[in-house]
Design an enzyme around this catalytic site. Structure first.
Site, mmCIF file in Angstrom:
data_model
loop_
_atom_site.group_PDB
_atom_site.id
_atom_site.type_symbol
_atom_site.label_atom_id
_atom_site.label_comp_id
_atom_site.label_asym_id
_atom_site.label_seq_id
_atom_site.Cartn_x
_atom_site.Cartn_y
_atom_site.Cartn_z
ATOM 1 N N GLY A 156 51.956 -44.985 62.196
ATOM 2 C CA GLY A 156 51.392 -46.313 61.930
ATOM 3 C C GLY A 156 51.182 -46.467 60.443
ATOM 4 N NE ARG A 157 46.532 -49.859 60.072
ATOM 5 C CZ ARG A 157 46.215 -50.531 61.171
ATOM 6 N NH1 ARG A 157 46.603 -51.775 61.321
ATOM 7 N NH2 ARG A 157 45.487 -49.989 62.125
ATOM 8 C CB ILE A 158 47.192 -43.327 58.116
ATOM 9 C CG1 ILE A 158 46.010 -44.293 57.911
ATOM 10 C CG2 ILE A 158 46.943 -42.005 57.391
ATOM 11 C CD1 ILE A 158 44.711 -43.882 58.597
ATOM 12 C CB THR A 237 43.393 -37.051 58.398
ATOM 13 O OG1 THR A 237 44.689 -37.633 58.549
ATOM 14 C CG2 THR A 237 43.427 -35.986 57.313
ATOM 15 C CB SER A 238 44.283 -38.574 63.937
ATOM 16 O OG SER A 238 44.299 -37.432 64.773
ATOM 17 N NE ARG A 239 38.067 -41.580 65.348
ATOM 18 C CZ ARG A 239 38.094 -42.057 64.109
ATOM 19 N NH1 ARG A 239 38.507 -41.304 63.111
ATOM 20 N NH2 ARG A 239 37.698 -43.301 63.859
ATOM 21 C CD GLU A 268 34.190 -35.454 63.575
ATOM 22 O OE1 GLU A 268 33.458 -36.285 63.033
ATOM 23 O OE2 GLU A 268 35.413 -35.489 63.535
ATOM 24 C CG HIS A 286 35.214 -37.933 60.183
ATOM 25 N ND1 HIS A 286 35.090 -38.131 61.537
ATOM 26 C CD2 HIS A 286 36.075 -38.900 59.752
ATOM 27 C CE1 HIS A 286 35.822 -39.165 61.906
ATOM 28 N NE2 HIS A 286 36.429 -39.654 60.833
ATOM 29 C CB ALA A 288 40.304 -38.707 55.762
HETATM 30 P P1 NAD Z 1 47.766 -47.422 63.323
HETATM 31 O O1 NAD Z 1 47.349 -48.176 64.542
HETATM 32 O O2 NAD Z 1 48.398 -48.174 62.203
HETATM 33 O O3 NAD Z 1 48.738 -46.203 63.708
HETATM 34 C C1 NAD Z 1 48.630 -45.444 64.870
HETATM 35 C C2 NAD Z 1 50.042 -45.139 65.361
HETATM 36 O O4 NAD Z 1 49.935 -44.246 66.478
HETATM 37 C C3 NAD Z 1 50.814 -46.380 65.855
HETATM 38 O O5 NAD Z 1 52.076 -46.430 65.233
HETATM 39 C C4 NAD Z 1 50.926 -46.166 67.356
HETATM 40 O O6 NAD Z 1 52.125 -46.701 67.898
HETATM 41 C C5 NAD Z 1 50.897 -44.660 67.453
HETATM 42 N N1 NAD Z 1 50.526 -44.146 68.770
HETATM 43 C C6 NAD Z 1 49.644 -44.669 69.659
HETATM 44 N N2 NAD Z 1 49.596 -43.898 70.763
HETATM 45 C C7 NAD Z 1 50.470 -42.888 70.563
HETATM 46 C C8 NAD Z 1 50.876 -41.772 71.328
HETATM 47 N N3 NAD Z 1 50.373 -41.556 72.551
HETATM 48 N N4 NAD Z 1 51.794 -40.939 70.816
HETATM 49 C C9 NAD Z 1 52.330 -41.160 69.578
HETATM 50 N N5 NAD Z 1 51.983 -42.219 68.802
HETATM 51 C C10 NAD Z 1 51.073 -43.048 69.294
HETATM 52 O O7 NAD Z 1 46.443 -46.691 62.830
HETATM 53 P P2 NAD Z 1 46.143 -46.089 61.369
HETATM 54 O O8 NAD Z 1 45.445 -47.110 60.551
HETATM 55 O O9 NAD Z 1 47.363 -45.436 60.870
HETATM 56 O O10 NAD Z 1 45.046 -44.993 61.785
HETATM 57 C C11 NAD Z 1 45.386 -43.930 62.660
HETATM 58 C C12 NAD Z 1 44.157 -43.195 63.135
HETATM 59 O O11 NAD Z 1 43.613 -42.427 62.067
HETATM 60 C C13 NAD Z 1 42.999 -44.107 63.549
HETATM 61 O O12 NAD Z 1 43.101 -44.515 64.900
HETATM 62 C C14 NAD Z 1 41.773 -43.249 63.319
HETATM 63 O O13 NAD Z 1 41.367 -42.621 64.510
HETATM 64 C C15 NAD Z 1 42.243 -42.205 62.320
HETATM 65 N N6 NAD Z 1 41.528 -42.323 61.042
HETATM 66 C C16 NAD Z 1 40.760 -41.271 60.617
HETATM 67 C C17 NAD Z 1 40.091 -41.351 59.415
HETATM 68 C C18 NAD Z 1 39.261 -40.228 58.899
HETATM 69 O O14 NAD Z 1 38.279 -40.477 58.216
HETATM 70 N N7 NAD Z 1 39.617 -38.983 59.152
HETATM 71 C C19 NAD Z 1 40.168 -42.523 58.643
HETATM 72 C C20 NAD Z 1 40.969 -43.553 59.099
HETATM 73 C C21 NAD Z 1 41.643 -43.442 60.298
#
Ligand code: NAD
Length: 322
Positions: A156-158, A237-239, A268, A286, A288
């Site tokens: 996705g975005r990140i 850095t996701s969850r 956490e 946490h 990031a």
């Molecule tokens: P986003 O929605 O732009 O990207 C998520 C991507 O994951 C999408 O492309 C989606 O199609 C894909 N996806 C969904 N389910 C899936 C699966 N089962 N298998 C494979 N891909 C799948 O979100 P983003 O802005 O890139 O953020 C991603 C995640 O990062 C957030 O949901 C958040 O939990 C986490 N995050 C963590 C921190 C931190 O402080 N560590 C900060 C920001 C975001």
């Protein structure tokens, strides 16, 4: 209008709300409010909006404590802390803060990846402890990122921004898995789409960027850790619950993979037993998205979502139940 904010956040968003003439109450204690205390705080006045954090579990009881609140604006891009089905039942709008933190989280992902591969934390500890007695050819040998293969799960975005740095900055080969294929991205970055298991078998670095969903919980489990290369590194850095953390500790101890760098944890702020004792891990609490610039923007975006809801228009970052 009355707004409740569950913990102190940067002033810029709070000021936006105040400039609109809203009455803003911020939890005066700099701590996560346990659910019972959050409920008491919400019942104290009739709030029209709530600005909540990823550490607040927002469920039926919390929605019932704020019957007048139109919106719960989450101060995060992830929204796994909010029960969306129940929110819909209560007719609550839910918003998040996407986009503004993308570059910061991608930077932190690289900070972790570089730190684990170049053994920065171990080297820092070693040097500060006075163990550095002079240059040595075999001292603290690490691993290059350049020209290696990066496997991104969740493009996705990140994830895309991490791919950009990897491809443009380090000449890394990018392979990725997502529920949606992105052929335009594949062309631009010469990236290759792979199923998860194939990606794990090929990547030297694996970086996780999926949201936490039923389908992504323990996406990386004991079986999948065994598929990874012996010399590979895992970065998250996701969850936290996307990785089975106990299985990861086992894999690191057995040398199934070379190392891990984690910003998020399954329970956490608790860490899985044995994780903190390992040298081949880098752990950050946490943070990031934790730069001054980004946290201020997140505060403003959360405020914009509230203002839109208060003014009867659609919040720009409305989260919809799919
Ligand atoms: P986003 O929605 O732009 O990207 C998520 C991507 O994951 C999408 O492309 C989606 O199609 C894909 N996806 C969904 N389910 C899936 C699966 N089962 N298998 C494979 N891909 C799948 O979100 P983003 O802005 O890139 O953020 C991603 C995640 O990062 C957030 O949901 C958040 O939990 C986490 N995050 C963590 C921190 C931190 O402080 N560590 C900060 C920001 C975001």
């Amino acid at each position: 209008m009355r707004v409740y904010i569950t913990r102190k956040i940067p002033e810029s968003g709070i000021n936006k709300l105040k400039e609109k003439g809203y009455e803003v109450d911020v939890n005066p204690e700099d701590k996560v409010l346990p659910k019972e205390e959050l409920i008491v705080a919400l019942k104290a006045k009739s709030y029209d909006a709530v600005l909540c954090l990823l550490t607040d579990k927002i469920d039926d009881d919390v929605f019932l404590a704020a019957p007048q609140a139109k919106i719960f604006a989450n101060y995060a891009v992830g929204f796994d802390n909010i029960d969306l089905v129940v929110a819909q039942k209560h007719n609550k709008l839910i918003s998040n803060t996407p986009g503004v933190l993308t570059e910061t989280v991608a930077e932190h992902t690289f900070a972790l990846m570089l730190a684990i591969a170049h053994r920065v934390a171990e080297a820092d500890k070693f040097t500060k402890a006075g163990q550095y007695k002079g240059w040595a050819p075999m001292l603290l040998l690490g691993t290059d990122l350049s020209h290696k293969t990066l496997g991104i799960i969740g493009l996705g975005r990140i994830g895309s921004r991490v791919a950009y740095h990897a491809s443009r900055g380090f000449d890394m080969k990018v392979v990725y898995y997502d529920v949606k294929r992105n052929e335009e991205f594949e062309k631009e970055f010469n990236a290759v789409y792979k199923e998860v298991d194939d990606l794990l078998k090929e990547a030297d670095f694996v970086s996780l960027h999926v949201p936490l969903l039923e389908s992504t919980k323990h996406l990386i489990n004991a079986e999948r850790l065994k598929m990874m290369k012996k010399g590979a590194y895992l970065v998250n850095t996701s969850r936290g619950p996307v990785i089975d953390e106990n299985a990861l500790v086992g894999a690191l101890k057995e040398g199934l993979i070379k190392g891990a760098a984690l910003d998020v944890f399954e329970q956490e702020p608790k860490l899985a037993e044995g994780l903190a004792e390992l040298d081949n891990v880098i752990l950050t609490p946490h943070i990031a998205s934790a730069t001054q610039e980004t946290r201020s923007k997140m505060s403003e975006i959360a405020a914009d979502n509230i203002i839109a809801a208060m003014e009867g228009s659609e919040p720009p970052n409305l989260v919809l139940l799919i």
